[in-house]
Design a protein around this motif. Structure first.
Motif, PDB file in Angstrom:
ATOM      1  N   ARG A  34       0.908  -0.944   0.190  1.00  0.00           N
ATOM      2  CA  ARG A  34      -0.124   0.010  -0.020  1.00  0.00           C
ATOM      3  C   ARG A  34       0.884   1.349  -0.188  1.00  0.00           C
ATOM      4  NH1 ARG A  34      -3.487  -3.460   2.652  1.00  0.00           N
ATOM      5  NH2 ARG A  34      -5.751  -3.112   2.326  1.00  0.00           N
ATOM      6  N   LEU A  35       0.716   2.151  -0.972  1.00  0.00           N
ATOM      7  CA  LEU A  35       1.349   3.529  -0.841  1.00  0.00           C
ATOM      8  C   LEU A  35       0.530   4.639  -0.354  1.00  0.00           C
ATOM      9  CD1 LEU A  35       3.152   3.188  -4.557  1.00  0.00           C
ATOM     10  CD2 LEU A  35       3.999   2.723  -2.431  1.00  0.00           C
ATOM     11  N   GLN A  36       0.778   4.918   0.718  1.00  0.00           N
ATOM     12  CA  GLN A  36      -0.218   5.690   1.372  1.00  0.00           C
ATOM     13  C   GLN A  36      -0.229   7.264   1.163  1.00  0.00           C
ATOM     14  OE1 GLN A  36      -1.141   3.043   5.620  1.00  0.00           O
ATOM     15  NE2 GLN A  36       0.586   4.463   5.729  1.00  0.00           N
ATOM     16  N   ALA A  37       0.865   7.758   0.570  1.00  0.00           N
ATOM     17  CA  ALA A  37       1.179   8.936   0.261  1.00  0.00           C
ATOM     18  C   ALA A  37       2.285   9.119  -0.746  1.00  0.00           C
ATOM     19  CB  ALA A  37       1.771   9.896   1.535  1.00  0.00           C
ATOM     20  N   VAL A  38       2.341  10.424  -1.500  1.00  0.00           N
ATOM     21  CA  VAL A  38       3.193  10.687  -2.780  1.00  0.00           C
ATOM     22  C   VAL A  38       3.444  12.043  -2.744  1.00  0.00           C
ATOM     23  CG1 VAL A  38       1.240  10.834  -4.160  1.00  0.00           C
ATOM     24  CG2 VAL A  38       3.470  10.268  -5.129  1.00  0.00           C
ATOM     25  N   THR A  39       4.816  12.313  -3.354  1.00  0.00           N
ATOM     26  CA  THR A  39       5.064  13.634  -3.281  1.00  0.00           C
ATOM     27  C   THR A  39       6.031  13.845  -4.767  1.00  0.00           C
ATOM     28  OG1 THR A  39       6.431  15.588  -2.445  1.00  0.00           O
ATOM     29  CG2 THR A  39       7.392  13.365  -2.169  1.00  0.00           C
ATOM     30  N   HIS A  40       5.900  14.809  -5.194  1.00  0.00           N
ATOM     31  CA  HIS A  40       6.648  15.024  -6.543  1.00  0.00           C
ATOM     32  C   HIS A  40       7.516  16.278  -6.532  1.00  0.00           C
ATOM     33  CE1 HIS A  40       7.027  14.684 -10.803  1.00  0.00           C
ATOM     34  NE2 HIS A  40       7.036  16.066 -10.788  1.00  0.00           N
ATOM     35  N   VAL A  41       8.952  16.097  -6.799  1.00  0.00           N
ATOM     36  CA  VAL A  41       9.882  17.191  -6.809  1.00  0.00           C
ATOM     37  C   VAL A  41      10.693  16.971  -8.163  1.00  0.00           C
ATOM     38  CG1 VAL A  41       9.884  17.919  -4.459  1.00  0.00           C
ATOM     39  CG2 VAL A  41      11.125  15.780  -5.121  1.00  0.00           C
ATOM     40  N   GLY A  42      10.889  18.055  -8.804  1.00  0.00           N
ATOM     41  CA  GLY A  42      11.424  18.044  -9.875  1.00  0.00           C
ATOM     42  C   GLY A  42      11.064  16.829 -10.846  1.00  0.00           C
ATOM     43  N   ASP A  43      11.765  15.949 -11.341  1.00  0.00           N
ATOM     44  CA  ASP A  43      11.217  14.731 -12.338  1.00  0.00           C
ATOM     45  C   ASP A  43      11.081  13.723 -11.638  1.00  0.00           C
ATOM     46  OD1 ASP A  43      13.697  14.055 -11.844  1.00  0.00           O
ATOM     47  OD2 ASP A  43      14.251  13.692 -14.022  1.00  0.00           O
ATOM     48  N   LEU A  44      11.034  13.767  -9.931  1.00  0.00           N
ATOM     49  CA  LEU A  44      10.988  12.511  -9.199  1.00  0.00           C
ATOM     50  C   LEU A  44       9.563  12.315  -8.508  1.00  0.00           C
ATOM     51  CD1 LEU A  44      12.239  10.185  -7.527  1.00  0.00           C
ATOM     52  CD2 LEU A  44      12.930  11.868  -5.891  1.00  0.00           C
ATOM     53  N   THR A  45       9.021  11.337  -8.823  1.00  0.00           N
ATOM     54  CA  THR A  45       7.744  10.904  -7.917  1.00  0.00           C
ATOM     55  C   THR A  45       7.927  10.109  -7.085  1.00  0.00           C
ATOM     56  OG1 THR A  45       6.587  11.417 -10.084  1.00  0.00           O
ATOM     57  CG2 THR A  45       5.629  10.207  -8.266  1.00  0.00           C
ATOM     58  N   LEU A  46       7.976  10.219  -5.757  1.00  0.00           N
ATOM     59  CA  LEU A  46       8.077   9.603  -4.692  1.00  0.00           C
ATOM     60  C   LEU A  46       7.249   9.006  -3.881  1.00  0.00           C
ATOM     61  CD1 LEU A  46      11.614   9.566  -2.590  1.00  0.00           C
ATOM     62  CD2 LEU A  46       9.345   9.165  -1.278  1.00  0.00           C
ATOM     63  N   ALA A  47       6.626   7.736  -3.594  1.00  0.00           N
ATOM     64  CA  ALA A  47       5.671   7.431  -2.955  1.00  0.00           C
ATOM     65  C   ALA A  47       6.060   6.234  -1.559  1.00  0.00           C
ATOM     66  CB  ALA A  47       4.556   6.457  -3.635  1.00  0.00           C
ATOM     67  N   VAL A  48       5.300   6.439  -0.519  1.00  0.00           N
ATOM     68  CA  VAL A  48       5.497   5.766   0.570  1.00  0.00           C
ATOM     69  C   VAL A  48       4.688   4.887   1.150  1.00  0.00           C
ATOM     70  CG1 VAL A  48       7.562   7.405   1.166  1.00  0.00           C
ATOM     71  CG2 VAL A  48       5.341   7.607   2.313  1.00  0.00           C
ATOM     72  N   GLY A  49       4.814   4.047   1.956  1.00  0.00           N
ATOM     73  CA  GLY A  49       3.932   3.207   2.637  1.00  0.00           C
ATOM     74  C   GLY A  49       4.425   1.950   3.372  1.00  0.00           C
ATOM     75  N   HIS A  50       3.789   0.873   2.904  1.00  0.00           N
ATOM     76  CA  HIS A  50       4.420  -0.474   3.553  1.00  0.00           C
ATOM     77  C   HIS A  50       4.159  -1.716   2.593  1.00  0.00           C
ATOM     78  CE1 HIS A  50       0.293   0.003   5.310  1.00  0.00           C
ATOM     79  NE2 HIS A  50       0.157  -1.157   4.982  1.00  0.00           N
ATOM     80  N   VAL A  51       4.731  -2.657   3.237  1.00  0.00           N
ATOM     81  CA  VAL A  51       4.515  -3.845   2.586  1.00  0.00           C
ATOM     82  C   VAL A  51       4.128  -5.252   3.530  1.00  0.00           C
ATOM     83  CG1 VAL A  51       5.509  -6.129   1.109  1.00  0.00           C
ATOM     84  CG2 VAL A  51       5.921  -3.755   0.431  1.00  0.00           C
ATOM     85  N   VAL A  52       3.109  -5.822   3.523  1.00  0.00           N
ATOM     86  CA  VAL A  52       2.642  -6.870   4.439  1.00  0.00           C
ATOM     87  C   VAL A  52       2.828  -8.205   3.683  1.00  0.00           C
ATOM     88  CG1 VAL A  52       0.847  -7.827   5.994  1.00  0.00           C
ATOM     89  CG2 VAL A  52       0.862  -5.362   5.285  1.00  0.00           C
ATOM     90  N   ASP A  53       3.798  -8.935   4.370  1.00  0.00           N
ATOM     91  CA  ASP A  53       4.029 -10.446   4.036  1.00  0.00           C
ATOM     92  C   ASP A  53       2.911 -11.407   4.289  1.00  0.00           C
ATOM     93  OD1 ASP A  53       4.735 -11.289   6.429  1.00  0.00           O
ATOM     94  OD2 ASP A  53       6.907 -11.048   5.886  1.00  0.00           O
ATOM     95  N   THR A  54       3.045 -12.644   4.002  1.00  0.00           N
ATOM     96  CA  THR A  54       2.241 -13.628   4.337  1.00  0.00           C
ATOM     97  C   THR A  54       2.254 -14.090   5.795  1.00  0.00           C
ATOM     98  OG1 THR A  54       3.895 -15.360   3.978  1.00  0.00           O
ATOM     99  CG2 THR A  54       2.222 -14.954   1.919  1.00  0.00           C
ATOM    100  N   GLY A  55       3.102 -13.414   6.477  1.00  0.00           N
ATOM    101  CA  GLY A  55       3.253 -13.583   8.039  1.00  0.00           C
ATOM    102  C   GLY A  55       2.640 -12.574   8.895  1.00  0.00           C
TER     103      GLY A  55
END
Length: 409
Positions: free
Chosen positions: A358-379
């Motif tokens: 899940r990517l919970q937020a995103v920012t765009h600076v210059g030509d960079l798009t950076l999104a953050v969030g988390h990954v949940v595995d099977t455990g």
């Protein structure tokens, strides 16, 4: 960073009430740097993008909730570690300098922060974050880029909650909700629920105004001269409030039963985008995008009917990026790109192992798009994730040969 769930719950489906309850820091050592991840991969089709999937190296069960950037070498993100421990989780502030991530602790912090939900940058030396403290009060942090302190806000108390923030030099606005009390004006016997809460910091001090509308606010964006938009929901339908100075008032929005909004971006007086979702029967969630044309809000057509949308950003030139989650493709990073020609889906690499990203937020600076969030595995283990997308300016794109590159359709 919907009221049909718990007040503090973002529509992230599988998360605990104490995890992303849109709940939950002890000070961390300052400036703990991490190495830059491996080289990016290239896209095979559509506009050629370089994608890089990495992590800010948070500790056990970490998740990033929000991100904001001033440049490609000055990006701030906030979140939490130990997301399953509602009373022991720790808020996180981390910084990207273009080469590595660095952790920053919080001073003046007797009780410690839990979940930091939103970050806002007014200038390189004025950074704000809001969330929840383990003392049951809203948590407000201010930093100058080298150190951060908790800020005491006497106007906020138990029953108040903050989920979103935006800042300009000399002015910060945080939005959330306030529990209805029997003593509130207009409250009726047995009244329950929440009203909107808007807290503002200026050189003159703090104000905190509740009761503008029933419901809650989760995202806010400020423009110059005091204008701004705040978004959320009334429990059963979207809610948008507008500021044209120091006063915030609800505005008319399209009728969307079960709709909620989580973030908003201002592209100018005649353009803004708000994103969220719509609850359907069976607990399923579909995407919702509303756009402002200077006169009214209208509902946009979205190409993916399964997506949950959490964050939105833009470049100030009519181009937008939206982060979220697609339940039909849970293992792939999901973004939307929007502009005059409509919205298109961008997907990250296909994981060889089962996971949910899940990517919970995103920012765009210059030509960079950076999104953050988390990954949940099977455990059910959480790992923070940072997805970076940039145009591929080289004549030949290099792939790593081990996984599928991002695609756009």
């Amino acid at each position: 960073m919907s009221r049909r769930l718990s007040r503090r719950a973002l529509p992230l489906c599988v998360l605990l009430t104490g995890v992303l309850t849109s709940a939950l820091t002890r000070a961390t050592p300052a400036a703990h740097a991490h190495a830059d991840p491996s080289r990016p991969r290239a896209a095979e089709r559509g506009p050629v993008l370089l994608q890089e999937s990495a992590t800010a190296r948070l500790q056990t069960d970490g998740s990033l909730s929000d991100v904001a950037g001033l440049s490609k070498s000055n990006v701030w993100a906030v979140g939490q570690e130990d997301v399953w421990e509602a009373w022991q989780n720790r808020g996180v502030i981390t910084h990207w300098d273009g080469a590595s991530w660095s952790r920053f602790g919080i001073r003046n912090d007797a009780s410690s922060a839990g979940h930091l939900r939103s970050v806002a940058i007014a200038s390189p030396r004025e950074i704000w974050a809001v969330g929840e403290g383990h003392d049951g009060l809203p948590y407000v942090v201010r930093g100058d880029g080298s150190a951060f302190d908790r800020v005491s806000v006497p106007q906020l108390g138990t029953g108040d909650w903050l989920g979103g923030a935006s800042a300009l030099p000399g002015r910060m606005v945080a939005v959330g909700s306030r529990d209805i009390k029997p003593s509130d004006p207009g409250a009726k016997p047995g009244d329950r629920g929440t009203t909107t809460l808007i807290a503002t910091a200026t050189a003159k001090g703090w104000t905190a105004v509740g009761g503008g509308a029933r419901g809650a606010l989760y995202g806010v964006a400020l423009a110059q001269k005091g204008d701004g938009w705040a978004v959320g929901d009334r429990g059963t339908e979207p809610l948008i409030m507008r500021s044209t100075g120091s006063t915030w008032k609800p505005v008319t929005v399209p009728s969307v039963e079960g709709g909620f909004l989580r973030d908003v971006y201002i592209d100018g007086p005649k353009k803004a985008v708000a994103v969220g979702g719509v609850y359907h029967d069976g607990g399923k969630i579909g995407p919702l995008i509303l756009t402002w044309n200077g006169k009214r809000w209208s509902r946009a057509s979205v190409p993916d009917r399964h997506a949950e949308l959490y964050g939105v950003t833009g470049d100030g030139k009519g181009h937008f990026w939206v982060s979220g989650f697609d339940s039909e493709h849970p293992s792939e990073a999901f973004l939307l790109r929007g502009g005059a020609s409509g919205w298109r889906v961008v997907r990250g690499e296909l994981s060889a192992k089962p996971r949910t990203i899940r990517l919970q937020a995103v920012t765009h600076v210059g030509d960079l798009t950076l999104a953050v969030g988390h990954v949940v595995d099977t455990g059910d283990r959480y790992t923070d994730v940072v997805e970076r997308f940039q145009p591929n300016t080289s004549k030949s794109a290099v792939t790593n040969g081990t996984s599928s590159p991002p695609s756009e359709r």
